[in-house]
Design a protein around this motif. Structure first.
Motif, PDB file in Angstrom:
ATOM      1  N   TYR B  34       0.899  -1.189  -0.110  1.00  0.00           N
ATOM      2  CA  TYR B  34      -0.058   0.031   0.273  1.00  0.00           C
ATOM      3  C   TYR B  34       0.758   1.265  -0.038  1.00  0.00           C
ATOM      4  O   TYR B  34       1.731   1.097   0.816  1.00  0.00           O
ATOM      5  CB  TYR B  34      -0.870  -0.061   1.223  1.00  0.00           C
ATOM      6  N   PHE B  35       0.756   2.138  -0.942  1.00  0.00           N
ATOM      7  CA  PHE B  35       1.484   3.217  -1.160  1.00  0.00           C
ATOM      8  C   PHE B  35       1.178   4.395  -0.322  1.00  0.00           C
ATOM      9  O   PHE B  35      -0.234   4.680   0.156  1.00  0.00           O
ATOM     10  CB  PHE B  35       1.528   3.864  -2.773  1.00  0.00           C
ATOM     11  N   THR B  36       1.948   5.316  -0.058  1.00  0.00           N
ATOM     12  CA  THR B  36       1.514   6.373   0.366  1.00  0.00           C
ATOM     13  C   THR B  36       1.120   7.442  -0.426  1.00  0.00           C
ATOM     14  O   THR B  36       0.114   8.290  -0.288  1.00  0.00           O
ATOM     15  CB  THR B  36       2.437   7.349   1.483  1.00  0.00           C
ATOM     16  N   ASN B  37       1.657   7.114  -1.736  1.00  0.00           N
ATOM     17  CA  ASN B  37       1.044   7.946  -2.921  1.00  0.00           C
ATOM     18  C   ASN B  37      -0.353   7.668  -3.178  1.00  0.00           C
ATOM     19  O   ASN B  37      -0.728   6.461  -3.593  1.00  0.00           O
ATOM     20  CB  ASN B  37       1.966   7.931  -3.929  1.00  0.00           C
ATOM     21  N   LEU B  38      -1.541   8.647  -3.183  1.00  0.00           N
ATOM     22  CA  LEU B  38      -2.785   8.329  -3.529  1.00  0.00           C
ATOM     23  C   LEU B  38      -3.026   7.469  -4.902  1.00  0.00           C
ATOM     24  O   LEU B  38      -3.699   6.786  -5.328  1.00  0.00           O
ATOM     25  CB  LEU B  38      -3.457   9.341  -3.482  1.00  0.00           C
ATOM     26  N   LYS B  39      -2.021   8.538  -5.905  1.00  0.00           N
ATOM     27  CA  LYS B  39      -2.330   8.189  -7.528  1.00  0.00           C
ATOM     28  C   LYS B  39      -1.893   6.705  -7.601  1.00  0.00           C
ATOM     29  O   LYS B  39      -2.615   5.914  -8.322  1.00  0.00           O
ATOM     30  CB  LYS B  39      -1.383   9.030  -8.100  1.00  0.00           C
ATOM     31  N   LYS B  40      -0.599   6.297  -7.254  1.00  0.00           N
ATOM     32  CA  LYS B  40      -0.262   4.857  -7.344  1.00  0.00           C
ATOM     33  C   LYS B  40      -1.425   3.891  -6.663  1.00  0.00           C
ATOM     34  O   LYS B  40      -1.760   2.956  -7.528  1.00  0.00           O
ATOM     35  CB  LYS B  40       1.009   4.539  -6.482  1.00  0.00           C
ATOM     36  N   ASN B  41      -1.999   4.077  -5.563  1.00  0.00           N
ATOM     37  CA  ASN B  41      -3.174   3.250  -5.111  1.00  0.00           C
ATOM     38  C   ASN B  41      -4.203   3.267  -6.094  1.00  0.00           C
ATOM     39  O   ASN B  41      -4.749   2.172  -6.419  1.00  0.00           O
ATOM     40  CB  ASN B  41      -3.415   3.759  -3.547  1.00  0.00           C
ATOM     41  N   LYS B  42      -4.691   4.498  -6.576  1.00  0.00           N
ATOM     42  CA  LYS B  42      -5.740   4.495  -7.455  1.00  0.00           C
ATOM     43  C   LYS B  42      -5.391   3.477  -8.682  1.00  0.00           C
ATOM     44  O   LYS B  42      -6.397   2.690  -9.016  1.00  0.00           O
ATOM     45  CB  LYS B  42      -5.920   5.717  -7.966  1.00  0.00           C
ATOM     46  N   ASN B  43      -4.299   3.822  -9.029  1.00  0.00           N
ATOM     47  CA  ASN B  43      -3.833   3.021 -10.516  1.00  0.00           C
ATOM     48  C   ASN B  43      -3.987   1.540 -10.238  1.00  0.00           C
ATOM     49  O   ASN B  43      -4.496   0.711 -11.032  1.00  0.00           O
ATOM     50  CB  ASN B  43      -2.496   3.427 -11.098  1.00  0.00           C
ATOM     51  N   GLN B  44      -3.369   1.183  -9.008  1.00  0.00           N
ATOM     52  CA  GLN B  44      -3.511  -0.103  -8.723  1.00  0.00           C
ATOM     53  C   GLN B  44      -4.593  -0.875  -8.584  1.00  0.00           C
ATOM     54  O   GLN B  44      -5.175  -1.887  -9.236  1.00  0.00           O
ATOM     55  CB  GLN B  44      -2.836  -0.436  -7.309  1.00  0.00           C
ATOM     56  N   LEU B  45      -5.732   0.066  -8.064  1.00  0.00           N
ATOM     57  CA  LEU B  45      -7.090  -0.316  -7.953  1.00  0.00           C
ATOM     58  C   LEU B  45      -7.749  -0.522  -9.294  1.00  0.00           C
ATOM     59  O   LEU B  45      -8.669  -1.604  -9.582  1.00  0.00           O
ATOM     60  CB  LEU B  45      -7.911   0.431  -6.949  1.00  0.00           C
ATOM     61  N   LYS B  46      -7.523   0.522  -9.919  1.00  0.00           N
ATOM     62  CA  LYS B  46      -8.133   0.415 -11.421  1.00  0.00           C
ATOM     63  C   LYS B  46      -7.788  -0.597 -12.304  1.00  0.00           C
ATOM     64  O   LYS B  46      -8.559  -1.141 -12.920  1.00  0.00           O
ATOM     65  CB  LYS B  46      -7.912   2.031 -11.842  1.00  0.00           C
TER      66      LYS B  46
END
Lengths: 374, 527
Positions: B34-46
């Motif tokens: 789980y990243f602290t960077n929101l964008k990375k998390n979003k991409n991962q989920l997407k």
């Protein structure tokens, strides 16, 4: 798995096995014909002797707890002689097993399937026994537990049935002791002594595997006593219902007696009940002998018996046909030859011979351990 | 080791997989980080949820921080989501204090049930379970809020195990509702539910329920171990689990008890058994179970004991009837005519006169017809139900007799067998007799009554060799236990029943002290 949840043979199961073993086939075949109408007295006396016999077997077993007959033989007579005598016992057990099986096949052939080849009956019966023994002694005990209420109540029912059908003639039991004690003694020795009571020797292979060995003696004596009563009950039914003449000539007297039952114009021809009693009795009897033989082989060749169950089972069913050509020959061998030359040596003489050796060896062993501990 | 084991050995599970939530998705090649960077998390989920139309990621601002709410729109109540999350976020957007995730929860969602997800697997897991997951930029954890699920089927009357007197509730598909149904009846802090997740693809929640100070520890461990070893793609019903935890597969008899009645499950738990709840199935299993369980209905304990004992006797008799009646017909009419009373024999033979088939063929035709009718009756759409019953009763029953294909007696035999087979309170026990019945008919055709007896003996041998989680299947009949006989063939009054079943080796074998026999009040002064 928890050892608590793995059960061995319980005392109750042992008692049931002894009961079915004793009563199952004897009640139907009919014993003590030499004593004529006093057969029930002969059986009562024989039961007393039978109790003595089982007490003697229990005494032998209690000297070496947890060891079966074959291990006792090896212990007493050394490795080679012990194993040789053991092998003889194996043959003896297998031979008796096939004789018992033959009894049943003859019953089925004469009563139900007159045109069916006798071999098919022997093989199907043996397959059931093989299946049971493959699953183990425990399964034999539990299966008997399921069937004991039926076996017991059916025998009782036959007596009540013939009584209420008005077929019983208690005059047939008279005169009591007409020819003195002679015929009774003749009936007891060697026939009644060896069959059914002496055959308890096979239980020397089973009793060591009990959960509570200490109480086994009392339980088996009680079981033998109750089965003795049951055999008396059955023979009284046979004699009173059929009369002496018919009783002596009938191959399966209890069956002939049961055919006289006619109640409520509906309950009649209860042959099936008898066949069931005998069938289960035979299954238990063959299983016990067969198991005894298999355990003996296990001691001799040191391998678990399970792989041998099927092939040897088939051998027994083959021999059950081959041992005699006709039923008459089979019965004659059973009366004239077997008791004298097979039953007596194996049931009485050999155990009696090893008793002093056993006592002496056990004492010696105890002294040695005592010395070591000091 | 049986042949079956050898053949299927390679399928045996090698890893001893106790699955915790963190390890859930390991085999699916989903990264755990789980990243602290929101964008990375979003991409991962997407990337993970890709084209699913119901997956939403809504960008919001909480306390002046970039954040997003992700959820599966079909799994939760959108109105509640709007009220709870989006409104809260809106009201907070004016503030400009930097807050960490715990403070955010305390301030804005104080009334919501929540969980923190510190790795990506947990995030995915919560989204799949219908939570709304809030991810805030720069935070090490995500916040998962329980919003409230969509509706389930309401609790209704049991459809397969109906009774006349007693509780009318039945289990539903939702595991939490089911557990609450049990909890409501047993108010005991020792009542424990252990959950685990089973199924590579479905990730189904399975719970073991038991009472800690009653249940035997060894049996319980065995249950746990067997459930842990289950390696299966999808769990859609408790029946899937059942096949994996049985002691023996090659048996027509059910080795686990299943019911949709909460009161029945409670009774079993109180006796010292474990219940296995499977999410998505209204049928709850209990183990270990013995043969006599399948002859008992929970209503036995709600009706007067004399009546219940009588009804139990009826059940045992009808089990035997369903098993042997057709084969008795074959044996008696083919081999042992002399065993039948003469009048009956004459009337049977007179009816069979015109029948062109031997009794075996005759009965096979009718039994098979009945099996087809029964299967059609279960599966058909309700609207055409009438048609099948008319065709079944009239065309096949009456017409077959009139056409001279089968005899009247035979139709009676088949019909009575069929009715008798429905008497067992547990459906999957009653179907076990169906299979055995056909084998028995064959045995009777070959060997007559001897064959029937032989097969029954084999059946008993098979039964006594069975075990359910180490407990002999035929307990307390074989091995015989006198203490347990009060509740086997007869049901003695409840006040006589002081002990739990001994074959379960419970930790507290005594249920109650004293006899508690009811009696009229003593009259004072005599007379």
């Amino acid at each position: 798995m928890n050892p608590k949840l793995v059960e061995k043979l319980s005392l109750w199961q042992l008692a049931i096995l002894i009961f079915i073993f004793e009563v199952g086939s004897v009640a139907v075949v009919g014993v003590g014909q030499e004593a004529k109408q006093d057969a029930w007295i002969a059986i009562a006396l024989a039961t007393g002797i039978g109790i003595g016999l089982i007490a003697f077997y229990m005494f032998l077993l209690s000297k070496l707890p947890g060891k079966n007959l074959f291990e006792i033989l090896v212990f007493c007579l050394g490795k080679w002689v012990g194993k040789f005598i053991g092998a003889l016992y194996v043959l003896y057990f297998f031979y008796i097993a096939s004789r018992v099986l033959r009894d049943f096949c003859e019953l089925i052939i004469t009563v139900i399937f007159k045109r069916t080849p006798i071999e098919t009956i022997a093989i199907t019966m043996m397959l059931v026994i093989v299946y049971m023994l493959y699953l183990g002694l425990e399964v034999l005990g539990r299966t008997s537990e399921v069937f004991i209420p039926y076996v017991f109540s059916f025998i009782i029912f036959i007596g009540l049935g013939t009584l209420f059908s008005g077929e019983m003639e208690f005059k047939n039991l008279q005169p009591i002791l007409a020819d003195g004690i002679g015929p009774i003694a003749k009936a007891i020795f060697p026939q009644l002594l060896t069959f059914p009571f002496g055959e308890m020797i096979a239980f020397m292979m089973i009793i060591p595997y009990l959960t509570k060995f200490k109480k086994a003696g009392k339980v088996s004596i009680a079981a033998v006593a109750i089965s003795g009563l049951m055999i008396i009950y059955a023979s009284v039914i046979q004699i009173t219902t059929l009369g002496l003449n018919m009783w002596e000539r009938s191959s399966f007297p209890l069956l002939s007696a049961a055919r006289e039952i006619s109640l409520l114009a509906f309950i009649e021809r209860v042959d099936l009940i008898i066949v069931f009693i005998v069938m289960y009795g035979i299954i238990v009897k063959v299983s016990v002998f067969f198991y005894g033989g298999l355990k003996g082989i296990e001691v001799i060749i040191n391998k678990p018996y399970r792989t041998l169950v099927f092939p040897l089972g088939m051998v027994i069913s083959y021999f059950s046909i081959q041992i005699s050509d006709t039923f008459a020959e089979h019965i004659e061998e059973g009366i004239m030859v077997i008791p004298m030359f097979l039953h007596l040596p194996f049931q009485l003489f050999i155990p009696a011979l090893i008793t002093p050796i056993l006592i002496w060896k056990v004492k010696k062993q105890q002294r040695r351990t005592d010395n070591e501990s000091v | 080791m049986s042949l079956f084991d050898i053949l299927f050995k390679r399928h045996k599970n090698k890893q001893g997989n106790k699955k915790t939530e963190e390890e859930l998705f390991e085999q699916d090649e989903i990264s755990k980080q789980y990243f602290t960077n929101l964008k990375k998390n979003k991409n991962q989920l997407k990337n993970l949820f890709q084209d699913t139309f119901d997956f939403n990621i809504d960008s919001i601002k909480i306390a002046d921080q970039e954040a997003c709410v992700c959820y599966l729109g079909t799994m939760l109540d959108k109105d509640a989501l709007t009220n709870k999350v989006l409104n809260a976020a809106k009201s907070s957007s004016k503030q400009s204090l930097l807050m960490d995730i715990e403070e955010i929860r305390d301030t804005y969602f104080p009334t919501c049930a929540f969980e923190y997800a510190d790795n990506f697997h947990k995030v995915v897991w919560q989204v799949l379970n219908g939570y709304a997951v809030i991810m805030v930029d720069g935070q090490k954890k995500a916040l998962a809020l329980e919003i409230g699920n969509k509706e389930h089927r309401a609790i209704m009357e049991p459809s397969t195990q109906t009774i006349i007197r007693g509780p009318k509730e039945s289990f539903v598909e939702n595991i939490n509702t089911n557990i609450s149904l049990v909890r409501r009846r047993i108010k005991n802090p020792r009542l424990t539910f252990e959950s685990m997740i089973i199924g590579r693809d479905t990730k189904t929640t399975v719970a073991i329920g038991y009472i800690g100070n009653i249940m035997n520890e060894d049996i319980l461990n065995e249950v746990r171990n067997r459930l842990k070893k289950v390696d299966i793609g999808g769990v859609l019903d408790s029946g899937n689990i059942e096949e994996f935890i049985k002691d023996k597969s090659f048996t027509p008899f059910p080795l686990t008890f299943n019911t949709e009645r909460p009161d029945s499950i409670c009774g079993h738990i109180l006796e010292g058994k474990a219940a296995i709840f499977v999410d998505g199935s209204p049928f709850v299993l209990t183990v270990p179970s013995v043969l006599t369980d399948f002859f008992q209905s929970s209503e036995d304990y709600y009706q007067p004991f004399l009546m219940s004992s009588f009804i139990r006797a009826i059940r045992y008799i009808s089990f035997m009837v369903a098993l042997v009646l057709p084969s008795l017909y074959v044996a008696l009419s083919t081999f042992h005519q002399e065993l039948m009373p003469t009048q009956l024999l004459v009337s049977i033979q007179a009816q069979r006169e015109g029948v062109p088939f031997p009794a075996v063929i005759e009965i096979f035709i009718m039994e098979l017809t009945f099996e087809v009718l029964r299967e059609a009756g279960v599966r058909m759409p309700r609207a055409v139900g009438q048609t099948v019953s008319i065709v079944g009763a009239l065309v096949i029953g009456q017409a077959a007799v009139e056409a001279g294909l089968v005899s009247n007696v035979l139709v009676i035999v088949v019909a009575f067998t069929a009715i008798a087979s429905f008497v067992s309170p547990i459906y999957n026990f009653s179907i076990s007799t169906r299979l055995l019945r056909f084998i028995l008919i064959l045995c009777a055709a070959v060997y007559g009554l001897y064959g029937v007896l032989l097969f029954l003996i084999v059946m008993v041998i098979h039964l006594v060799s069975l075990r359910s989680f180490g407990v002999p299947y035929l307990a307390p009949i074989a091995p015989f236990k006198l203490e347990d006989q009060g509740d086997v063939f007869v049901r003695l009054p409840l006040w006589t029943n002081r002990t739990r079943p001994t074959y379960l080796y419970t930790k507290s074998p005594i249920k109650k002290e004293g006899s508690g026999k009811p009696s009229p009040p003593m009259q004072k002064g005599g007379g």
